[in-house]
Enzyme design. Structure first.
Site, PDB file in Angstrom:
ATOM      1  N   ASP A  37      -5.817  -1.311  -4.377  1.00 27.05           N
ATOM      2  CA  ASP A  37      -7.120  -1.822  -3.938  1.00 27.05           C
ATOM      3  C   ASP A  37      -7.041  -3.330  -3.706  1.00 27.05           C
ATOM      4  O   ASP A  37      -6.370  -4.033  -4.449  1.00 27.05           O
ATOM      5  CB  ASP A  37      -8.170  -1.530  -5.024  1.00 27.05           C
ATOM      6  N   ASP A  86       0.850  -1.201   0.000  1.00 26.75           N
ATOM      7  CA  ASP A  86       0.000   0.000   0.000  1.00 26.75           C
ATOM      8  C   ASP A  86       0.879   1.243   0.000  1.00 26.75           C
ATOM      9  O   ASP A  86       0.667   2.192  -0.768  1.00 26.75           O
ATOM     10  CB  ASP A  86      -0.851   0.079   1.283  1.00 26.75           C
ATOM     11  N   ASP A 115      -6.908   5.227  -5.398  1.00 28.58           N
ATOM     12  CA  ASP A 115      -6.618   4.173  -4.420  1.00 28.58           C
ATOM     13  C   ASP A 115      -5.413   3.438  -4.994  1.00 28.58           C
ATOM     14  O   ASP A 115      -5.537   2.716  -5.985  1.00 28.58           O
ATOM     15  CB  ASP A 115      -7.838   3.246  -4.309  1.00 28.58           C
ATOM     16  N   GLU A 168      -6.149   7.258  -0.948  1.00 23.31           N
ATOM     17  CA  GLU A 168      -6.630   6.459   0.172  1.00 23.31           C
ATOM     18  C   GLU A 168      -5.617   6.457   1.305  1.00 23.31           C
ATOM     19  O   GLU A 168      -5.986   6.370   2.480  1.00 23.31           O
ATOM     20  CB  GLU A 168      -6.894   5.010  -0.270  1.00 23.31           C
ATOM     21  N   GLU A 169      -4.341   6.580   0.953  1.00 24.47           N
ATOM     22  CA  GLU A 169      -3.301   6.419   1.972  1.00 24.47           C
ATOM     23  C   GLU A 169      -2.925   7.703   2.688  1.00 24.47           C
ATOM     24  O   GLU A 169      -2.049   7.672   3.542  1.00 24.47           O
ATOM     25  CB  GLU A 169      -2.059   5.765   1.356  1.00 24.47           C
TER      26      GLU A 169
HETATM   27  O1  F6P Z   1     -10.748  -1.380  -0.670  1.00 21.23           O
HETATM   28  C1  F6P Z   1     -11.700  -2.111  -0.039  1.00 21.23           C
HETATM   29  C2  F6P Z   1     -11.722  -3.583  -0.389  1.00 21.23           C
HETATM   30  O2  F6P Z   1     -10.467  -4.207  -0.263  1.00 21.23           O
HETATM   31  C3  F6P Z   1     -12.309  -3.901  -1.788  1.00 21.23           C
HETATM   32  O3  F6P Z   1     -11.339  -4.123  -2.774  1.00 21.23           O
HETATM   33  C4  F6P Z   1     -13.110  -5.157  -1.534  1.00 21.23           C
HETATM   34  O4  F6P Z   1     -14.227  -5.211  -2.411  1.00 21.23           O
HETATM   35  C5  F6P Z   1     -13.552  -5.006  -0.106  1.00 21.23           C
HETATM   36  O5  F6P Z   1     -12.636  -4.144   0.533  1.00 21.23           O
HETATM   37  C6  F6P Z   1     -13.587  -6.317   0.617  1.00 21.23           C
HETATM   38  O6  F6P Z   1     -14.207  -6.125   1.827  1.00 21.23           O
HETATM   39  P1  F6P Z   1     -14.468  -7.301   2.894  1.00 21.23           P
HETATM   40  O7  F6P Z   1     -13.126  -7.609   3.484  1.00 21.23           O
HETATM   41  O8  F6P Z   1     -15.414  -6.694   3.862  1.00 21.23           O
HETATM   42  O9  F6P Z   1     -15.037  -8.469   2.148  1.00 21.23           O
HETATM   43 MN    MN Z   2      -9.596  -0.102  -2.113  1.00 20.94          MN
END
Ligand code: F6P
Ligand code: MN
Length: 343
Positions: free
Chosen positions: A112, A68, A109, A90-91
Site C-alpha cells: 500500500d 508491488d 494489498d 490488489e495485484e
Molecule cells: O492504495 C491507495 C493509496 O496509495 C493509499 O495508500 C493512499 O491513501 C492513497 O492511495 C493516496 O491517494 P492520492 O494519490 O489520490 O492522494
Molecule cells: Mn493500497
C-alpha cells in the site's frame, strides 16, 4: 499476554479450533512475508528496488511499481501452506483459488502507498481474513463478517497492527531477532484530537458535505468546531491509520466528481474493509459519509468505497453534514467571529 511477547506466542494462544488455527497460520505467514518485504524496502536500490514503474498496471489501473510485484510474489509464497479457499490481491485481476473446503479466505494489498517507494517514505501491507463457507462464493458477505484484519507499516520501525475481532494490538519487528514483539495492547483511538487528513488538491471535485467539514476545520477556533485543526496527508493509507491509532483525528478519502472516483480511490476488500474493522475494534468509526463501511458488500473484487474514519465525534459530524446538509449553515452563523456563541 504481555509487552514483549512474540507474535507467534500470541497467535498460539488464539489457535484453539480449525478456523482460528487457519487465521493464526495466515497472520504468521503474512508476518513472515512482511519481514522479507521490510528488508527489501530497507535496502532499496541496494537490493535493486527503485520504485520504478514495472511496465504494467494492476486490475484497477494503477501503475505497478517493481516492489508491488515483488511484494505480491512474497505474500503468495508465504501463504502457500496456509489453508485458504481463495486469495484476493490488489495485484491480480481475478481470485487465486485454493482449497474450497478451507476455513478462511484472505484479501490483501501487498504494497500500500506504492507512490511513496521512491521517496523513502512509509508504505505497508494490508490484509483481511474472512470465514469460508463451502458452497458460498468467497467475498460476497459484508465487511462485518471479517474474523481478523490488520496491516504492516514499513516506516522507521516496521510494525504490525492486528485485530482478531477482540481489540487491536500492535507488534514491532525486532530486527535483530527477526520476530515481531507486542508493544501496545488494546489500542484505543484518542477521542478529541483536532487533526484531519485529506488530499486537498481534490477540493474542486468534492461534494458539499466534505467541503463543509474541511471549511469547519480551516475556520479553526473561529468556526463551529471552536478549535484550531492541524492537517496531515502522507499518501499512504497504512501510515494515516497508524497515526490515527496513535493520536486520533480523522482521515477522509471520499467519493468525488472525477471520472471513476464516485466511490473514492480505496478498494473495499483489501483496504477499506480491513481498516474499518481495525478502526472500530480500536473504538473509532468508519463510514462512507452515508453508511457504515462494514455494512458494505463487494460486488467485484476491486470495487472501491469512500472511507471516512477515525475519532467517533468527527466521523459522526461528517455523517451529519451528509444526512442533514443544513447542519453546516445552522452552526456557521452562530459560531462566526462575532456570532452568538463566540467567547
Ligand atoms: O492504495 C491507495 C493509496 O496509495 C493509499 O495508500 C493512499 O491513501 C492513497 O492511495 C493516496 O491517494 P492520492 O494519490 O489520490 O492522494
Ligand atoms: Mn493500497
Amino acid at each position: 499476554m504481555g509487552q514483549g511477547q512474540t507474535l507467534s506466542a500470541f497467535l498460539d494462544s488464539h489457535a484453539v479450533d480449525p478456523q482460528r488455527k487457519a487465521v493464526a497460520a495466515a497472520v504468521a505467514a503474512i508476518a513472515a512475508g512482511s519481514i522479507e518485504i521490510s528488508e527489501l524496502i530497507g535496502q532499496g536500490a541496494l537490493a535493486g528496488i527503485t520504485g520504478a514503474a514495472h511496465g504494467g498496471s494492476n486490475a484497477d489501473g494503477d501503475v505497478q511499481k517493481d516492489l508491488d510485484v515483488k511484494a505480491d510474489e512474497i505474500i503468495v509464497a508465504a501463504l502457500k501452506d496456509v489453508p485458504y479457499a481463495a486469495l484476493a490481491s490488489e495485484e491480480s485481476d481475478t481470485l487465486l483459488d485454493g482449497d474450497p473446503s478451507a476455513p478462511i479466505s484472505i484479501a490483501y494489498d501487498p504494497l500500500d502507498g506504492s507512490s511513496n517507494i521512491d521517496t523513502n517514505m512509509t508504505v505497508g501491507t494490508i490484509f483481511s481474513i474472512i470465514p469460508n463457507q463451502p458452497g458460498v462464493k468467497p467475498f460476497t458477505a459484508p465487511g462485518s463478517c471479517q474474523i481478523a484484519a490488520g496491516f504492516v507499516v514499513y516506516g522507521p520501525q516496521t510494525s504490525l497492527v492486528l485485530t482478531l475481532g477482540d481489540g487491536v494490538d500492535i507488534f514491532t519487528l525486532d530486527r535483530k531477532a527477526k520476530v515481531y514483539r507486542l508493544i501496545r495492547e488494546r489500542v484505543t483511538v484518542p477521542a478529541d484530537t483536532a487533526e484531519y487528513a485529506i488530499n486537498a488538491s481534490n477540493h474542486r471535485h468534492w461534494e458539499q458535505p466534505i467541503r463543509d467539514f474541511v471549511d469547519e476545520c480551516i475556520a479553526g477556533s473561529d468556526g463551529p468546531r471552536a478549535k484550531d485543526f492541524n492537517m496531515r496527508w502522507i499518501g499512504s493509507l497504512v501510515a494515516e491509520v497508524y497515526r490515527i491509532l496513535t493520536r486520533g483525528g480523522v482521515f477522509l478519502y471520499p467519493g468525488d466528481n472525477r471520472p471513476g472516483y464516485g466511490n473514492g480511490r480505496l478498494r473495499l476488500l483489501y483496504e477499506t474493509h480491513p481498516m474499518s474493522f481495525v478502526m472500530e475494534q480500536a473504538g473509532g468509526a468508519a463510514s462512507t459519509g452515508r453508511e457504515r463501511v462494514l455494512d458494505l458488500t463487494a460486488k467485484t473484487i476491486h470495487q472501491r468505497s469512500p472511507l471516512i474514519m477515525g475519532s467517533i465525534d468527527k466521523v459522526k459530524r461528517i455523517e451529519l453534514l451528509h444526512t442533514d446538509p443544513s447542519a453546516a449553515s445552522r452552526s456557521a452563523p452562530l459560531f462566526a467571529r462575532r456570532g452568538l456563541f463566540r467567547v
